[in-house]
Design a protein around this motif. Structure first.
Motif, short mmCIF file in Angstrom:
data_model
loop_
_atom_site.label_atom_id
_atom_site.label_comp_id
_atom_site.label_asym_id
_atom_site.label_seq_id
_atom_site.Cartn_x
_atom_site.Cartn_y
_atom_site.Cartn_z
N PHE A 73 1.09 -1.13 0.21
CA PHE A 73 -0.21 0.22 -0.10
C PHE A 73 1.00 1.12 -0.33
O PHE A 73 1.87 0.64 0.72
N ILE A 74 0.31 2.57 -0.68
CA ILE A 74 0.92 3.63 -0.26
C ILE A 74 1.37 4.01 0.51
O ILE A 74 0.24 3.88 1.89
N ASP A 75 2.45 4.66 1.19
CA ASP A 75 3.02 4.47 3.19
C ASP A 75 2.13 5.56 3.88
O ASP A 75 1.51 6.64 2.93
N LEU A 76 1.79 5.32 4.31
CA LEU A 76 0.70 6.20 5.85
C LEU A 76 1.93 6.31 7.29
O LEU A 76 2.33 4.92 7.49
N LYS A 77 1.11 7.51 7.76
CA LYS A 77 2.23 7.86 8.97
C LYS A 77 1.80 7.01 10.07
O LYS A 77 2.32 6.72 11.13
N LYS A 78 0.18 8.00 9.97
CA LYS A 78 -0.34 7.21 11.21
C LYS A 78 -1.41 6.57 11.63
O LYS A 78 -1.53 5.27 10.39
N ILE A 79 -0.83 5.62 12.49
CA ILE A 79 -0.65 4.29 13.33
C ILE A 79 -2.66 3.93 13.04
O ILE A 79 -2.74 2.94 12.52
N SER A 108 1.86 -3.64 7.50
CA SER A 108 3.51 -3.41 8.42
C SER A 108 3.76 -2.23 9.34
O SER A 108 3.22 -1.46 8.43
N ARG A 109 4.82 -1.84 9.55
CA ARG A 109 6.21 -0.93 9.47
C ARG A 109 6.03 -0.05 7.98
O ARG A 109 5.93 1.01 8.24
N PHE A 110 6.71 -0.64 6.80
CA PHE A 110 6.21 -0.33 5.90
C PHE A 110 4.87 -0.37 5.14
O PHE A 110 4.92 -0.36 3.77
N LYS A 145 16.02 -1.96 8.26
CA LYS A 145 17.17 -1.39 8.79
C LYS A 145 18.68 -0.87 9.01
O LYS A 145 18.93 -0.03 9.33
N THR A 146 18.37 -2.57 8.90
CA THR A 146 20.50 -2.76 8.57
C THR A 146 20.53 -2.25 7.19
O THR A 146 22.23 -1.14 7.10
N LEU A 147 20.37 -1.55 6.01
CA LEU A 147 20.42 -1.12 5.45
C LEU A 147 20.34 0.10 5.26
O LEU A 147 21.13 1.12 4.84
N GLU A 148 20.00 1.29 6.14
CA GLU A 148 19.64 2.58 6.04
C GLU A 148 21.21 2.80 7.63
O GLU A 148 21.62 3.56 7.04
#
Length: 226
Positions: free
Chosen positions: A83-89, A116-118, A154-157
Motif C-alpha cells: 500500500f501507499i505509505d501511511l504515517k498514522k497508525i 506492517s511498518r512499511f 533497518k540494517t540497510l539504512e
C-alpha cells in the motif's frame, strides 16, 4: 457490443496486470512461484493539501478493489500488498478494517495480517475452484519473511547512513527476493529513491527465509553489527 457495454475493459482488468481503482489510482497484480504481489499506486489522483489523507483514500479504494479481484481471479496462497505509505497508525488500522470488511464476502478461507511498518499487508487465501490447503508452515513462512524484511530495511539504512557504504549487494532467500523486487515501485526501487544508491539483490536457494548477507562491490561480507 463489448466496447459499448464496457465488457472488453472488464476482461482486460480481469486478466491483465493493471486494474483501475476509484479516483484515478490503480493496482498492479503480479505472480511468482513464491507469492502474489500487488502494488498500489496513486496514479492521476487529484492534488490535495493533505498527502496522508490522499494516500488513505487511495488505499481504502484499493483494498475494496483488491478484495474483489482476489475473488474474481480466485488467487490463492500467499499475497503481499504494498500500500501507499501511511504515517498514522490509526490510518493503517482503517485500511486493515476496510480490507477485513471487504473480504467478509469471500467464502474461501483466508487470513489477513495488519499493515506492517512499511505499509505491507500479507494475506493467505485458499482457492475455491481448486483445493489448496494453507498450512501452518505457509503462515509461519509469511510471518518469518516479514520479520526478516523489516530487519533488512533497518540494517540497510544503517549501512548507507552510518557506515556510508557506496555499493551493496544483498543476498536473500527467493521468497524475500520476490518480496523486494516485485512491482513497478518495488522496495528495491524505493531504496534507490531514498538513498540514491542501487542495491543489487541476488537470490540463494541454500539460505533460510530469515537469513541474509550484505556484500560490498568486491563480494566481501559487510559487517552489519551496530
Amino acid at each position: 457490443m463489448f466496447e459499448v457495454y464496457g465488457i472488453e475493459k472488464q476482461l482486460q482488468e480481469l486478466f491483465g496486470e493493471t486494474v483501475s481503482i476509484a479516483n484515478g489510482g490503480y493496482v498492479i497484480i503480479q505472480s511468482t512461484e513464491a507469492l502474489h504481489a500487488i502494488d498500489v499506486n496513486s496514479g492521476k489522483t487529484s492534488k490535495v493539501s493533505n498527502q496522508e489523507e490522499a494516500a488513505l483514500r487511495v488505499n481504502v479504494d484499493a483494498a475494496e478493489t483488491i478484495a474483489k479481484q482476489l475473488r474474481l481471479r480466485d488467487i490463492g496462497g500467499i499475497i503481499v500488498i504494498d500500500f501507499i505509505d501511511l504515517k498514522k497508525i490509526s490510518n493503517k488500522k482503517k485500511v486493515f478494517d476496510v480490507m477485513k470488511k471487504a473480504m467478509m464476502e469471500d467464502r474461501s478461507k483466508h487470513t489477513i495480517l495488519p499493515l506492517s511498518r512499511f505499509c505491507l499487508m500479507q494475506i493467505t487465501r485458499q482457492r475455491v475452484r481448486q483445493e489448496l490447503k494453507i498450512s501452518k508452515d505457509e503462515v509461519e513462512l509469511d510471518q518469518a519473511g516479514t520479520e526478516a524484511a523489516d530487519t533488512i530495511e533497518k540494517t540497510l539504512e544503517y549501512l548507507f547512513v552510518k557506515q556510508n557504504q557506496k555499493q551493496i549487494i544483498l543476498v536473500v532467500h527467493p521468497y524475500l527476493y520476490s518480496y523486494f523486487t516485485i512491482g513497478v515501485l518495488s522496495r528495491q526501487y524505493k531504496w534507490f529513491l531514498k538513498y540514491r544508491k542501487w542495491v543489487k539483490i541476488e537470490q540463494d536457494n541454500n539460505i533460510g527465509i530469515k537469513e541474509y548477507v550484505f556484500l560490498d562491490s568486491n563480494k566481501q561480507r559487510i559487517q552489519t553489527k551496530k
